[in-house]
Design an enzyme around this catalytic site. Structure first.
Site, PDB file in Angstrom:
ATOM      1  N   GLU A 122       0.787  -1.227   0.000  1.00 13.62           N
ATOM      2  CA  GLU A 122       0.000   0.000   0.000  1.00 13.62           C
ATOM      3  C   GLU A 122       0.809   1.262   0.000  1.00 13.62           C
ATOM      4  O   GLU A 122       1.971   1.283   0.385  1.00 13.62           O
ATOM      5  CB  GLU A 122      -0.917   0.017   1.227  1.00 13.62           C
ATOM      6  N   CYS A 135       3.300   8.430   1.762  1.00 12.56           N
ATOM      7  CA  CYS A 135       3.857   7.403   2.640  1.00 12.56           C
ATOM      8  C   CYS A 135       4.119   6.164   1.787  1.00 12.56           C
ATOM      9  O   CYS A 135       3.189   5.571   1.241  1.00 12.56           O
ATOM     10  CB  CYS A 135       2.837   7.147   3.759  1.00 12.56           C
ATOM     11  N   CYS A 142       6.921  -7.555   6.814  1.00 12.66           N
ATOM     12  CA  CYS A 142       8.082  -7.063   7.587  1.00 12.66           C
ATOM     13  C   CYS A 142       8.632  -8.236   8.388  1.00 12.66           C
ATOM     14  O   CYS A 142       7.868  -9.069   8.869  1.00 12.66           O
ATOM     15  CB  CYS A 142       7.636  -5.944   8.537  1.00 12.66           C
ATOM     16  N   CYS A 146       6.969  -5.904  15.663  1.00 16.16           N
ATOM     17  CA  CYS A 146       6.541  -4.951  16.683  1.00 16.16           C
ATOM     18  C   CYS A 146       5.106  -5.295  17.058  1.00 16.16           C
ATOM     19  O   CYS A 146       4.255  -5.470  16.177  1.00 16.16           O
ATOM     20  CB  CYS A 146       6.671  -3.528  16.174  1.00 16.16           C
ATOM     21  N   CYS A 149       2.012  -3.214  15.828  1.00 15.78           N
ATOM     22  CA  CYS A 149       1.952  -2.864  14.404  1.00 15.78           C
ATOM     23  C   CYS A 149       1.314  -3.975  13.603  1.00 15.78           C
ATOM     24  O   CYS A 149       1.702  -5.142  13.732  1.00 15.78           O
ATOM     25  CB  CYS A 149       3.373  -2.601  13.890  1.00 15.78           C
ATOM     26  N   GLY A 211       6.962  -2.299   5.940  1.00 16.14           N
ATOM     27  CA  GLY A 211       8.336  -2.794   5.886  1.00 16.14           C
ATOM     28  C   GLY A 211       9.354  -1.938   6.606  1.00 16.14           C
ATOM     29  O   GLY A 211       9.077  -0.816   7.012  1.00 16.14           O
ATOM     30  N   GLU A 212      10.529  -2.519   6.783  1.00 18.05           N
ATOM     31  CA  GLU A 212      11.646  -1.820   7.426  1.00 18.05           C
ATOM     32  C   GLU A 212      12.618  -1.421   6.313  1.00 18.05           C
ATOM     33  O   GLU A 212      13.331  -2.275   5.770  1.00 18.05           O
ATOM     34  CB  GLU A 212      12.304  -2.767   8.449  1.00 18.05           C
ATOM     35  N   SER A 265      11.781   4.994  15.260  1.00 18.90           N
ATOM     36  CA  SER A 265      10.618   4.509  16.007  1.00 18.90           C
ATOM     37  C   SER A 265      11.081   4.081  17.384  1.00 18.90           C
ATOM     38  O   SER A 265      11.411   2.926  17.605  1.00 18.90           O
ATOM     39  CB  SER A 265       9.979   3.337  15.265  1.00 18.90           C
ATOM     40  N   LEU A 266      11.112   5.019  18.316  1.00 21.31           N
ATOM     41  CA  LEU A 266      11.626   4.735  19.654  1.00 21.31           C
ATOM     42  C   LEU A 266      10.561   4.031  20.504  1.00 21.31           C
ATOM     43  O   LEU A 266      10.763   2.922  20.968  1.00 21.31           O
ATOM     44  CB  LEU A 266      12.092   6.039  20.306  1.00 21.31           C
ATOM     45  N   HIS A 267       9.435   4.672  20.696  1.00 19.33           N
ATOM     46  CA  HIS A 267       8.242   4.085  21.312  1.00 19.33           C
ATOM     47  C   HIS A 267       8.343   3.705  22.790  1.00 19.33           C
ATOM     48  O   HIS A 267       7.315   3.443  23.414  1.00 19.33           O
ATOM     49  CB  HIS A 267       7.736   2.859  20.550  1.00 19.33           C
ATOM     50  N   ASN A 344      -3.171   3.431  16.750  1.00 19.50           N
ATOM     51  CA  ASN A 344      -4.289   3.160  15.857  1.00 19.50           C
ATOM     52  C   ASN A 344      -4.656   1.688  16.004  1.00 19.50           C
ATOM     53  O   ASN A 344      -3.902   0.819  15.582  1.00 19.50           O
ATOM     54  CB  ASN A 344      -3.815   3.464  14.430  1.00 19.50           C
ATOM     55  N   CYS A 387      -0.194   5.206   8.625  1.00 17.91           N
ATOM     56  CA  CYS A 387       1.080   4.560   8.321  1.00 17.91           C
ATOM     57  C   CYS A 387       1.311   3.456   9.344  1.00 17.91           C
ATOM     58  O   CYS A 387       0.955   3.596  10.500  1.00 17.91           O
ATOM     59  CB  CYS A 387       2.227   5.558   8.425  1.00 17.91           C
TER      60      CYS A 387
HETATM   61  N1  SAH Z   1       9.466  -0.086   9.803  1.00 17.34           N
HETATM   62  C1  SAH Z   1       9.676   1.304   9.933  1.00 17.34           C
HETATM   63  C2  SAH Z   1       8.770   2.140   9.050  1.00 17.34           C
HETATM   64  C3  SAH Z   1       7.342   1.696   8.902  1.00 17.34           C
HETATM   65  S1  SAH Z   1       6.300   1.819  10.351  1.00 17.34           S
HETATM   66  C4  SAH Z   1       9.528   1.716  11.389  1.00 17.34           C
HETATM   67  O1  SAH Z   1       9.098   0.902  12.191  1.00 17.34           O
HETATM   68  O2  SAH Z   1       9.903   2.844  11.688  1.00 17.34           O
HETATM   69  C5  SAH Z   1       5.921   3.572  10.377  1.00 17.34           C
HETATM   70  C6  SAH Z   1       5.530   4.108  11.751  1.00 17.34           C
HETATM   71  O3  SAH Z   1       4.187   3.747  12.099  1.00 17.34           O
HETATM   72  C7  SAH Z   1       6.416   3.597  12.859  1.00 17.34           C
HETATM   73  O4  SAH Z   1       6.776   4.596  13.759  1.00 17.34           O
HETATM   74  C8  SAH Z   1       5.491   2.601  13.514  1.00 17.34           C
HETATM   75  O5  SAH Z   1       5.927   2.309  14.779  1.00 17.34           O
HETATM   76  C9  SAH Z   1       4.159   3.288  13.431  1.00 17.34           C
HETATM   77  N2  SAH Z   1       3.017   2.390  13.678  1.00 17.34           N
HETATM   78  C10 SAH Z   1       2.910   1.085  13.362  1.00 17.34           C
HETATM   79  N3  SAH Z   1       1.712   0.585  13.743  1.00 17.34           N
HETATM   80  C11 SAH Z   1       1.042   1.581  14.327  1.00 17.34           C
HETATM   81  C12 SAH Z   1      -0.254   1.673  14.944  1.00 17.34           C
HETATM   82  N4  SAH Z   1      -1.084   0.637  14.996  1.00 17.34           N
HETATM   83  N5  SAH Z   1      -0.636   2.886  15.441  1.00 17.34           N
HETATM   84  C13 SAH Z   1       0.208   3.947  15.347  1.00 17.34           C
HETATM   85  N6  SAH Z   1       1.427   3.912  14.793  1.00 17.34           N
HETATM   86  C14 SAH Z   1       1.863   2.735  14.303  1.00 17.34           C
HETATM   87 FE1  SF4 Z   2       8.002  -3.566  10.818  1.00 21.09          FE
HETATM   88 FE2  SF4 Z   2       7.970  -0.898  11.379  1.00 21.09          FE
HETATM   89 FE3  SF4 Z   2       5.799  -2.449  11.812  1.00 21.09          FE
HETATM   90 FE4  SF4 Z   2       7.926  -2.735  13.380  1.00 21.09          FE
HETATM   91  S1  SF4 Z   2       6.640  -0.905  13.180  1.00 21.09           S
HETATM   92  S2  SF4 Z   2       6.714  -4.421  12.450  1.00 21.09           S
HETATM   93  S3  SF4 Z   2       9.578  -2.417  11.906  1.00 21.09           S
HETATM   94  S4  SF4 Z   2       6.728  -1.995   9.816  1.00 21.09           S
END
Ligand code: SAH
Ligand code: SF4
Length: 417
Positions: A122, A135, A142, A146, A149, A211-212, A265-267, A344, A387
């Site tokens: 997408e 985006c 991936c 995470c 995600c 994806g990463e 993506s620290l989180h 989300n 995203c």
């Molecule tokens: N793999 C890379 C880029 C794609 S994810 C990464 O992890 O950075 C893009 C962003 O969306 C990341 O910061 C990810 O943590 C965030 N993300 C993933 N799932 C999400 C969700 N359900 N709600 C909010 N943000 C989310």
């Molecule tokens: Fe992959 Fe980024 Fe999702 Fe983590 S947040 S599973 S690295 S797409």
């Protein structure tokens, strides 16, 4: 061999088909999208042009493909008429296949795309008052898992090729009608100079789709080089952001060889929590990651690193977490800004989004610590366009149903034409 091909991929290990820069086609022709000027020149030489001709034609074709968005060799008016069928017999100008295009009530647009070998991914376009951000996806699925995600629940199918990555940006320009209209033959050339963002919808790119990106380093680099090439899509590196979950060994190369803005993506700021929600943390811990950020080539106060922080209720959203975040970013003396992302939710997710009051309190503490920490407004929620949460809605429909809809849409478009 490059560093990235030697690097082991942590997390769930899937058999990944060998990545190729060119996807072979049944008709034997070669898709030029995704190829550099030099690669196009090589192919023209192999097809029989003498070196001087090959160089000139490669330069012209490159300009038509990437700067002007030509989708047919017949449009290439400065190339001899007899040469155009010669090109069309041997080469094609591809785009990802569109399975479905959706519009959100807030203007966000989402496309479900399909590779030639049938994998879905997408792309999302998010318009704002002062910018429009695309985006872009780098992989189908991936390898990292995470836990918050949705993409993380899918296995990695394969890396996208440079053509499939740059093809997303090209498709968006097609859809938005935003290719420069200048003429290469010098007759009435109204925009011989560089592409400018003025008055355009698509101004920024974020590698934040599926994806990463740093696990598909070479293809992402090659694609972004075409996006940044002054005679290509000509988008400034300052308008491109690559988001990584923290692939430390590839970060320095990213700064040196791509040079775009970095988002991380620290989180979470505590080991136990980040180990759980971003399992890559078990391999590259928080301190190591922040040190790699401090060393990121090109980071400065004018080009700060973005730290993404998804707000998960009772998981990473306390006042102590906010204070620890400030402390860590200061300890490493990072030119940083923080993006707070309301979680989300998706069906089956084990987390809830923090309350709006909690998010505000968290944001206030980080701001008071002297670091900008705006709360990102969720966009395109009615079409599941966030995203990192792509493909959800599409998966609710069966493959057969989508195929039928795609065939119907195509028939409709053909009837109109
Ligand atoms: N793999 C890379 C880029 C794609 S994810 C990464 O992890 O950075 C893009 C962003 O969306 C990341 O910061 C990810 O943590 C965030 N993300 C993933 N799932 C999400 C969700 N359900 N709600 C909010 N943000 C989310
Ligand atoms: Fe992959 Fe980024 Fe999702 Fe983590 S947040 S599973 S690295 S797409």
């Amino acid at each position: 061999m490059t560093d990235t091909t030697l690097m082991t991929i942590p997390g769930q290990v899937d058999p990944v088909p060998i990545a190729r820069d060119i996807t072979p086609r049944a008709d034997g022709r070669i898709d030029l999208i995704g190829l550099s000027r030099d690669r196009i020149r090589e192919l023209f030489t192999e097809a029989g042009l003498d070196p001087r001709q090959a160089k000139l034609r490669a330069k012209q074709v490159f300009h038509w493909l990437y700067h002007r968005g030509a989708t047919d060799f017949a449009q290439m008016t400065d190339i001899a008429k007899t040469m155009r069928p010669w090109l069309a017999e041997r080469f094609v100008i591809g785009r990802p296949n569109v399975v479905e295009a959706q519009h959100s009530s807030d203007g966000t647009r989402k496309w479900l795309l399909r590779t030639d070998d049938g994998h879905d991914f997408e792309m999302v376009f998010i318009p704002d008052a002062d910018r429009g951000t695309l985006c872009v996806s780098s992989q189908v699925g991936c390898t990292l898992n995470c836990t918050f995600c949705h993409t993380g629940t899918m296995r990695l199918v394969r890396n996208l090729t440079p053509g499939e990555i740059v093809g997303q940006v090209m498709l968006a320009r097609d859809a938005l009608g935003e290719w420069p209209k200048g003429r290469m033959d010098g007759l009435g050339d109204e925009d011989a100079g560089h592409y400018t963002a003025d008055g355009r919808l698509l101004t920024n790119i974020v590698m934040m789709g599926m994806g990463e990106p740093l696990y598909n380093f070479d293809h992402v680099r090659d694609a972004l080089n075409l996006v940044m090439d002054g005679d290509g899509l000509a988008l400034s590196k300052r308008r491109i952001t690559l988001s990584t979950s923290g692939v430390v060994p590839a970060m320095e190369r990213c700064g040196e060889e791509i040079g775009v803005n970095l988002a991380v993506s620290l989180h979470a700021v505590r080991k136990e929590v980040r180990d759980e929600i971003v399992p890559l943390n078990r391999k590259y811990g928080i301190e190591e990651l922040l040190q790699a950020c401090a060393d990121y080539p090109g980071a400065s106060n004018a080009r700060r690193i973005t730290f993404e922080y998804v707000m998960l209720k009772d998981k990473n959203d306390s006042d102590e977490d906010a204070r620890e975040l400030v402390r860590l970013l200061k300890q490493f003396d990072l030119p940083a800004k923080v993006n707070l992302i309301p979680f989300n939710p998706w069906p089956g997710a084990n987390y809830e989004c923090s309350t709006p009051e909690r998010i505000r309190a968290f944001s206030d503490i980080v701001f008071e610590g002297g670091i900008s920490a705006p709360v990102r407004t969720p966009r395109g929620r009615d079409i599941d366009a966030a995203c990192g949460q792509l493909r959800t809605a599409a998966e609710k429909k069966s493959r057969a149903q989508r195929d039928r809809e795609a065939a119907a849409a195509k028939a409709k478009a053909e009837a109109k034409a």
